[in-house]
Design a protein around this motif. Structure first.
Motif, short mmCIF file in Angstrom:
data_model
loop_
_atom_site.label_atom_id
_atom_site.label_comp_id
_atom_site.label_asym_id
_atom_site.label_seq_id
_atom_site.Cartn_x
_atom_site.Cartn_y
_atom_site.Cartn_z
N LEU A 211 0.80 -1.01 0.14
CA LEU A 211 0.02 0.05 0.12
C LEU A 211 0.80 1.34 -0.05
O LEU A 211 0.33 2.36 -0.78
CB LEU A 211 -0.98 -0.23 1.28
N ILE A 212 2.04 1.25 0.81
CA ILE A 212 2.75 2.48 0.65
C ILE A 212 3.37 2.96 -0.73
O ILE A 212 3.19 4.26 -0.86
CB ILE A 212 4.01 2.31 1.82
N PRO A 213 3.77 2.16 -1.31
CA PRO A 213 4.33 2.70 -2.68
C PRO A 213 3.07 3.16 -3.52
O PRO A 213 3.20 4.11 -4.38
CB PRO A 213 4.96 1.48 -3.22
N GLY A 220 1.90 11.82 -4.11
CA GLY A 220 2.95 12.52 -4.20
C GLY A 220 3.73 13.10 -2.72
O GLY A 220 4.21 14.03 -2.73
N LYS A 221 3.76 11.85 -2.11
CA LYS A 221 4.36 12.20 -0.54
C LYS A 221 5.05 10.96 -0.14
O LYS A 221 4.46 9.73 -0.57
CB LYS A 221 3.64 13.00 0.29
N THR A 222 6.12 11.08 0.47
CA THR A 222 6.69 9.47 1.16
C THR A 222 6.37 9.42 2.43
O THR A 222 6.52 8.17 2.89
CB THR A 222 8.22 9.66 1.11
N GLU A 235 -3.85 2.24 13.45
CA GLU A 235 -3.22 3.18 13.12
C GLU A 235 -1.60 2.92 12.86
O GLU A 235 -0.85 2.30 13.71
CB GLU A 235 -3.67 4.54 13.86
N LEU A 236 -1.15 3.34 11.41
CA LEU A 236 0.09 3.15 11.30
C LEU A 236 0.78 4.45 10.81
O LEU A 236 0.15 5.18 9.96
CB LEU A 236 0.19 1.98 10.22
N ASN A 237 1.94 4.78 10.98
CA ASN A 237 2.62 5.94 10.56
C ASN A 237 3.73 5.02 9.46
O ASN A 237 4.51 4.19 9.79
CB ASN A 237 3.63 6.57 11.44
N CYS A 238 3.65 5.44 8.21
CA CYS A 238 4.05 5.00 7.23
C CYS A 238 5.11 5.84 6.51
O CYS A 238 4.84 7.21 6.30
CB CYS A 238 3.15 4.35 6.08
N GLU A 239 6.59 5.29 5.85
CA GLU A 239 7.19 6.20 5.05
C GLU A 239 7.85 5.09 3.95
O GLU A 239 8.37 4.15 4.29
CB GLU A 239 8.18 6.67 5.82
N LEU A 240 7.89 5.71 2.68
CA LEU A 240 8.63 5.18 1.51
C LEU A 240 10.20 5.70 1.66
O LEU A 240 10.30 6.59 1.63
CB LEU A 240 7.99 5.53 0.19
N ARG A 244 12.91 0.24 0.36
CA ARG A 244 12.40 -0.30 1.74
C ARG A 244 11.12 0.57 2.20
O ARG A 244 10.85 1.75 1.52
CB ARG A 244 13.62 -0.10 2.90
N VAL A 245 10.48 0.28 3.36
CA VAL A 245 9.37 1.02 3.74
C VAL A 245 9.49 1.13 5.48
O VAL A 245 9.84 -0.05 5.89
CB VAL A 245 8.03 0.51 3.31
N ALA A 246 9.24 2.14 5.96
CA ALA A 246 9.24 2.13 7.48
C ALA A 246 7.79 2.13 8.02
O ALA A 246 6.89 2.87 7.30
CB ALA A 246 9.88 3.50 8.02
#
Length: 261
Positions: A211-213, A220-222, A235-240, A244-246
């Motif tokens: 889902l993140i990518p 338009g945000k990472t 609830e999840l905080n996500c980063e591309l 890798r993903v966080a």
């Protein structure tokens, strides 16, 4: 033989929220049949087993019916157990999965962050087999390594969607993720995996590697905030982060006990 067992609610700040996972520390690997029977007896979406190996931990995950390639919430739960109950020192835990490679969990205050490989997702045609699984029609479909992702028009559709588990089970995938742009968070989702014995998973960390990518490109945000709209919710905080993903969240211990095998 006695084994320690923990049950942890992951991706939540309170007991009875998020996604429950069982965590069983081992001194050495037991036969696969026994691991599967323990997971079946626990009857949770996942049971994680780990073995200390030098400065890292080998980890495997089982649903009540099969071993799976990757599980986010059970990895978060395992890290919580190591940090809070099993005496791991330091703010970082290195895991290794024979099926998913190197995984890392870091702790900052109460927030744990999973460092997972990004899934490679590709758009696929919306065929009748996929449309028949749900009461509403998706607008886009993707295929990742393990799951199919269906994009819908609104958060309300994801909340209220009706589904046919028998038809979902016919889809050749670990599971089917439904998702839409969020009203408050960046995106919302639900996960259905009857193929692996999980009708609806409360909070699915591994699904967010797909889902993140998708949503990073769409929005338009990472850095993204996500919510899984199951009955328990999470609830999840996500980063591309490139390849890798966080995925960050909290966890709480519900149970600590012993297994008698």
């Amino acid at each position: 033989m006695q084994l320690r067992i923990y049950q942890v609610d992951a991706f939540t700040e309170k007991v009875f929220g998020g996604n429950p996972a069982a965590v069983v520390p081992l001194d050495e690997w037991l036969p696969d049949e026994l691991l599967q029977n323990i997971a079946k007896e626990n009857n949770l979406s996942e049971t994680a087993f780990f073995v200390k190996n030098g400065d890292r931990y080998l980890i495997r995950w089982f649903t009540p019916t099969v071993e799976v390639d990757l599980c986010g919430h059970a990895t978060l739960a395992t890290a919580h157990v190591l940090f809070q109950h099993e005496g791991h020192l330091g703010p970082v835990i290195q895991f290794y999965s024979p099926r998913s490679g190197n995984l890392k969990v870091s702790l900052q205050e109460e927030l744990m962050t999973l460092d997972f490989p990004k899934d490679e997702v590709n758009e696929i045609p919306l065929n009748e087999e996929l449309k028949a699984c749900f009461s509403l029609s998706p607008v886009q479909a993707f295929r990742g390594k393990s799951d199919v992702v269906l994009v819908f028009q609104s958060e309300m559709e994801i909340r209220n969607i009706q589904f046919d588990l028998a038809k979902i089970e016919e889809i050749p995938a670990r599971g089917v993720i439904v998702t839409a742009k969020g009203e408050v968070v960046d995106f919302v989702s639900r996960f259905f995996g009857p193929q692996v014995g999980v009708p609806e998973d409360p909070v699915t960390g591994s699904a967010h590697t797909s889902l993140i990518p998708i949503w990073a490109e769409k929005l338009g945000k990472t850095k993204l905030k996500a919510k899984q709209l199951s009955a328990r919710g999470g609830e999840l905080n996500c980063e591309l982060l490139g390849h890798r993903v966080a995925i960050s969240g909290k966890a709480v211990t519900y149970l600590e006990g012993k297994l008698f095998i």
